[in-house]
Every structure is written in C-alpha cells, then in structure tokens.
Design a protein around this motif. Structure first.
Motif, PDB file in Angstrom:
ATOM      1  N   THR A 106      -8.438  -7.983   7.274  1.00 49.38           N
ATOM      2  CA  THR A 106      -7.501  -8.889   6.373  1.00 49.38           C
ATOM      3  C   THR A 106      -6.309  -8.157   6.140  1.00 49.38           C
ATOM      4  O   THR A 106      -5.120  -9.131   6.448  1.00 49.38           O
ATOM      5  N   TYR A 107      -5.949  -7.125   6.544  1.00 46.39           N
ATOM      6  CA  TYR A 107      -4.641  -6.419   6.370  1.00 46.39           C
ATOM      7  C   TYR A 107      -3.749  -6.987   7.520  1.00 46.39           C
ATOM      8  O   TYR A 107      -2.493  -7.472   7.416  1.00 46.39           O
ATOM      9  N   ARG A 108      -4.245  -7.050   8.927  1.00 49.49           N
ATOM     10  CA  ARG A 108      -3.622  -7.597   9.763  1.00 49.49           C
ATOM     11  C   ARG A 108      -3.362  -9.039   9.607  1.00 49.49           C
ATOM     12  O   ARG A 108      -2.265  -9.408  10.176  1.00 49.49           O
ATOM     13  N   THR A 153       5.004  -1.711  -0.141  1.00 53.90           N
ATOM     14  CA  THR A 153       3.737  -1.088  -0.373  1.00 53.90           C
ATOM     15  C   THR A 153       2.651  -2.031   0.253  1.00 53.90           C
ATOM     16  O   THR A 153       2.906  -3.338   0.006  1.00 53.90           O
ATOM     17  N   GLY A 154       1.694  -2.011   1.061  1.00 50.86           N
ATOM     18  CA  GLY A 154       0.728  -2.831   1.197  1.00 50.86           C
ATOM     19  C   GLY A 154      -0.484  -2.132   1.317  1.00 50.86           C
ATOM     20  O   GLY A 154      -0.888  -0.904   2.001  1.00 50.86           O
ATOM     21  N   ILE A 155      -1.417  -2.505   0.099  1.00 55.57           N
ATOM     22  CA  ILE A 155      -2.523  -1.665  -0.244  1.00 55.57           C
ATOM     23  C   ILE A 155      -3.796  -2.327  -0.920  1.00 55.57           C
ATOM     24  O   ILE A 155      -3.456  -3.562  -0.873  1.00 55.57           O
ATOM     25  N   ALA A 186      10.615  -0.957   5.751  1.00 60.85           N
ATOM     26  CA  ALA A 186      11.368   0.391   6.258  1.00 60.85           C
ATOM     27  C   ALA A 186      10.654   1.405   5.299  1.00 60.85           C
ATOM     28  O   ALA A 186       9.930   1.205   4.377  1.00 60.85           O
ATOM     29  N   ARG A 187      10.849   2.729   5.741  1.00 62.71           N
ATOM     30  CA  ARG A 187      10.005   3.856   5.009  1.00 62.71           C
ATOM     31  C   ARG A 187      10.664   3.956   3.828  1.00 62.71           C
ATOM     32  O   ARG A 187      10.090   4.440   2.765  1.00 62.71           O
ATOM     33  N   ALA A 188      11.868   3.662   3.315  1.00 65.89           N
ATOM     34  CA  ALA A 188      12.497   3.718   2.106  1.00 65.89           C
ATOM     35  C   ALA A 188      13.858   2.945   2.083  1.00 65.89           C
ATOM     36  O   ALA A 188      14.395   2.534   3.282  1.00 65.89           O
ATOM     37  N   VAL A 193      10.795   4.554  -2.162  1.00 66.53           N
ATOM     38  CA  VAL A 193       9.837   5.259  -1.185  1.00 66.53           C
ATOM     39  C   VAL A 193       8.874   4.121  -0.997  1.00 66.53           C
ATOM     40  O   VAL A 193       8.071   4.053  -1.969  1.00 66.53           O
ATOM     41  N   SER A 194       8.582   3.806   0.299  1.00 69.99           N
ATOM     42  CA  SER A 194       7.514   2.911   0.682  1.00 69.99           C
ATOM     43  C   SER A 194       5.959   3.712   0.279  1.00 69.99           C
ATOM     44  O   SER A 194       6.075   4.800   0.457  1.00 69.99           O
ATOM     45  N   GLY A 195       5.014   2.978   0.458  1.00 66.68           N
ATOM     46  CA  GLY A 195       3.726   3.835   0.499  1.00 66.68           C
ATOM     47  C   GLY A 195       3.766   4.463   1.650  1.00 66.68           C
ATOM     48  O   GLY A 195       4.157   3.861   3.013  1.00 66.68           O
ATOM     49  N   THR A 196       3.377   5.829   1.535  1.00 67.46           N
ATOM     50  CA  THR A 196       3.627   6.801   2.792  1.00 67.46           C
ATOM     51  C   THR A 196       2.204   7.433   2.722  1.00 67.46           C
ATOM     52  O   THR A 196       1.504   8.076   1.786  1.00 67.46           O
ATOM     53  N   ALA A 197       1.671   7.394   4.104  1.00 71.21           N
ATOM     54  CA  ALA A 197       0.438   7.848   4.416  1.00 71.21           C
ATOM     55  C   ALA A 197       0.613   9.133   5.525  1.00 71.21           C
ATOM     56  O   ALA A 197       1.497   9.605   5.791  1.00 71.21           O
ATOM     57  N   SER A 198      -0.755   9.456   5.766  1.00 78.90           N
ATOM     58  CA  SER A 198      -0.833  10.576   6.718  1.00 78.90           C
ATOM     59  C   SER A 198      -0.655  10.042   8.155  1.00 78.90           C
ATOM     60  O   SER A 198      -1.970   9.752   9.028  1.00 78.90           O
ATOM     61  N   ASP A 205      -9.057   4.409   8.430  1.00 78.41           N
ATOM     62  CA  ASP A 205      -9.019   5.948   8.561  1.00 78.41           C
ATOM     63  C   ASP A 205      -8.198   6.839   7.738  1.00 78.41           C
ATOM     64  O   ASP A 205      -8.026   8.042   7.637  1.00 78.41           O
ATOM     65  N   LEU A 206      -7.368   5.856   6.814  1.00 76.43           N
ATOM     66  CA  LEU A 206      -6.528   6.521   5.500  1.00 76.43           C
ATOM     67  C   LEU A 206      -7.230   6.809   4.564  1.00 76.43           C
ATOM     68  O   LEU A 206      -7.990   5.731   4.029  1.00 76.43           O
ATOM     69  N   LEU A 207      -7.087   7.823   3.920  1.00 78.79           N
ATOM     70  CA  LEU A 207      -7.765   8.027   2.651  1.00 78.79           C
ATOM     71  C   LEU A 207      -6.941   8.195   1.535  1.00 78.79           C
ATOM     72  O   LEU A 207      -7.322   8.183   0.363  1.00 78.79           O
TER      73      LEU A 207
HETATM   74  C1  3EB Z   1       1.776   2.951   7.098  1.00 77.46           C
HETATM   75  O1  3EB Z   1       2.748   3.849   7.045  1.00 77.46           O
HETATM   76  C2  3EB Z   1       0.930   2.945   6.213  1.00 77.46           C
HETATM   77  O2  3EB Z   1       2.044  -3.341   5.201  1.00 77.46           O
HETATM   78  O3  3EB Z   1       3.637  -3.280   3.608  1.00 77.46           O
HETATM   79  C3  3EB Z   1       2.503   1.589   4.102  1.00 77.46           C
HETATM   80  C4  3EB Z   1       3.675   0.796   3.313  1.00 77.46           C
HETATM   81  C5  3EB Z   1       1.573   1.040   4.726  1.00 77.46           C
HETATM   82  C6  3EB Z   1       3.492  -0.466   3.261  1.00 77.46           C
HETATM   83  C7  3EB Z   1       2.678  -2.672   4.228  1.00 77.46           C
HETATM   84  C8  3EB Z   1       1.788  -0.663   4.781  1.00 77.46           C
HETATM   85  C9  3EB Z   1       2.749  -1.196   3.978  1.00 77.46           C
HETATM   86  O4  3EB Z   1       1.659   1.919   8.149  1.00 77.46           O
HETATM   87  C10 3EB Z   1       0.505   1.653   5.509  1.00 77.46           C
END
Ligand code: 3EB
Length: 343
Positions: A153-155, A179-181, A226-228, A241-246, A333-335
């Motif tokens: 679904t995310y894709r 953010t996509g969550i 963008a990252r931010a 700041v965008s949603g930020t993961a590992s 795989d992201l927690l």
């Molecule tokens: C990433 O860095 C983690 O699809 O809008 C973070 C922030 C993520 C935004 C989005 C996805 C999105 O890829 C996932």
C-alpha cells in the motif's frame, strides 16, 4: 551537494503559523491571538475533512486506539482566514499561508485515487496562489499490506503521489518536507501547509540518499519529499523536519533493534538541522535536537514506546511538545520514525 550557496529563498516573512499539540478537545486559546488555520485530530477514528462551525478545516485521523492518547494539532496564524471546500479538499488561508486537507477512502488500490486527491489539493494551492509547499503529512491505513494487486500500500500511495507531482510540475527542485506513516483506519488522510510568497529551501541529509532518488527496489515510483524544508521568517527560521527513520544511504539500518534505530533516527535529524548542513544549503543558522519542538514519534510496537521515550526524553528539550503514536512505519523493517520542527 547540488544546492547553491546562499540561494535566494525569497523574502523573509514576518511570521509563520504557530502550532501546538494539545490534548484532544482543547479549543484554540483566543487570548493568545491569531486565527485558526486548521485543526488536525490524532484520534480514535478517521473522518472526511470538514469546515468547522467557526470556519476552519478539521481533519480526524485514526492514530490511536486509546481515547486518552488523542490530541489535536492546532495551526494558528496571524491574519483572519477564509475557508472553503473544493473537490473534497478542505482549506483555509490568511493571505500568506494555506492549510488544506483531504482524504482517500479505503480502497482496493490507491494510486489513481491518491493522484486525484493530490491533484485536487495541488489545484487549490495553484488557484488560490499558494504555490510554495513547505510540509505534507500522509497517514496510510495498512501501509505495509499488499493492495488487491499485490503492491504494498505504501508503494501504491507513492505511485499516485508521484504521478500527481509529475502532472503539476512539482519537480525535484520543489519537494516539500513530508511524513508518510501508518494509521489505524480510514484509507489515507493528508494535509499540506503552503505559502504565497516565501519559497522554502529544500534540505537534504548527506548521510541519506534523497528519497526521490531511492532505487526502484523500494517501489515503482520514489517517495517525493525533501528531508526538511526551511522557511525564512523574522528571527530564527523554521525547519520542518520530515519523518526520519533509521536509514543511511537508501538502506534500513539495524533491522530488529529498536534502541539503535532510535539513535540513528535522532542522529539523522541532528545532521539535517545542524549548522554544517544548513550552511551547505545556504542558510546561516543551525539547530540542535534541543531546538526541536512539536515532535511526533511513531513506534511500530507498543511495547517499544517506553525505551523510545527514554531515549527521546534525553535528546529533546523538557519544554518540547512530544507525542508518541503506535502505528506502522512505511518500510516493514523500520520500527520507529520521528518528525518535528526546529526553531
Ligand atoms: C524514509 O526516509 C522513511 O513517503 O512521505 C519518511 C518521510 C518516510 C516521508 C513519505 C516516507 C515519507 O524513506 C519513510
């Protein structure tokens, strides 16, 4: 690094909308001044966006199972707002800033409906003259589950978003932060913060591949963000700041290890907002994690929230508003994923 030094990001604005994460049901405090640009409820059921009795957009997202954890994100702006609805998208604007919200109902596949809903929102932006988008939030139910055709679904969502961006000339030079969550129900809910005169500066993380360049193995079309995004305002600017993961490069780091994933996520945010990176992007400023506010921490497994909270409490200011949400993350795989605004 492709950005030019000291890029012209347009005029520095006198103000930007303020936000607060308030317990659910809190009404905007009129004594604080300003006008309500929108209210996003992180609550126990999703609903179509509406215009409230007092004339501002309301969007309910299904983001918690426990009513006691529900909260409202209020967006308060300086000048009186006008609001309306267009093609299912609800909006308010004050002459400088626009907030719009939309929803894609639960469906077998999402790309076409996402494209349609995004085009409606991007058209609202264009028609009202708020061409610059700073920040987008997307909440996707069953984000890791396959759709009716077997695509995650995310894709599927990313495909529709990318198609809408392509059709409206949203190129790699104008990506918002995003953010996509996951969410607990209700298809896809989304909202955008846009502006009329201030062009944001897109900020990337040298330790992470730009999301819009992720290789094909992560989906038919890359995530567009963008990252931010930096918004120049009088005094300290705002860094959304965008949603930020590992993730470093394009790869998930420390699959299965919540403590390390939390640390990498925080490290990524610190790198993005720090002076070294902002100067590389032409912004003579710099922030620390202690400058991050209005923080949302998304945690896949409820039992991980205590340890994530312990780490985040040490990293962020005691004055920061921080909310923890137990939802799925866009890669299985992201927690954990963390977002906020640095001032
Ligand atoms: C990433 O860095 C983690 O699809 O809008 C973070 C922030 C993520 C935004 C989005 C996805 C999105 O890829 C996932």
């Amino acid at each position: 690094m492709t950005q030019t030094r000291f890029a012209d990001s347009g005029p520095s604005l006198e103000y930007a909308p303020r936000t607060t994460l308030s317990d659910f049901g809190t009404v905007a405090d009129p004594a604080a001044g300003g006008y309500l640009l929108g209210q996003i409820n992180y609550t126990t059921a999703a609903a179509d966006p509406t215009v409230s009795g007092t004339g501002s957009p309301v969007l309910d997202l299904h983001m918690t199972a426990d009513p006691g954890d529900a909260f409202s994100e209020l967006w308060i702006t300086r000048d009186p707002v006008h609001s309306g609805t267009h093609d299912g998208v609800v909006f308010a604007h004050d002459g400088e800033y626009l907030l719009c919200a939309g929803r894609v109902p639960q469906a077998r596949t999402y790309a076409a409906a996402t494209e349609h809903a995004y085009l409606a929102a991007l058209n609202v932006m264009r028609d009202l003259g708020y061409r610059h988008c700073y920040r987008m939030w997307n909440f996707v139910n069953q984000i890791n589950a396959p759709n009716a055709e077997g695509l995650e679904t995310y894709r599927d969502f990313c495909l529709g978003r990318a198609n809408a961006f392509e059709k409206t000339g949203f190129g790699e030079d104008v990506m918002p932060a995003a953010t996509g969550i996951g969410s607990l129900g209700g298809g896809i809910g989304f909202y955008f913060l846009s502006g009329r005169s201030a062009r944001p500066t897109m900020i990337e993380n040298p330790e992470q591949m730009s999301a819009y360049h992720y290789p094909r193995r992560y989906g038919p079309k890359a995530p567009k963000f963008a990252r931010a995004a930096h918004l120049a305002t009088a005094g300290s600017g705002h860094v959304y700041v965008s949603g930020t993961a590992s993730i470093t490069g394009h790869k998930t780091r420390y699959a299965g290890d919540i403590v390390r994933q939390t640390h990498v996520s925080l490290q990524n945010i610190a790198r993005v907002i720090g002076a070294t990176n902002l100067w590389e992007h032409g912004i003579p400023d710099g922030h620390f994690l202690s400058n991050l506010d209005h923080v949302k921490v998304y945690v896949r497994h409820a039992e991980h929230i205590p340890v994530v909270r312990q780490i985040c409490t040490r990293a962020f200011s005691t004055a920061a508003e921080i909310r923890y949400l137990n939802v799925d993350i866009c890669r299985s795989d992201l927690l954990v994923e963390i977002e906020g605004i640095a001032y």
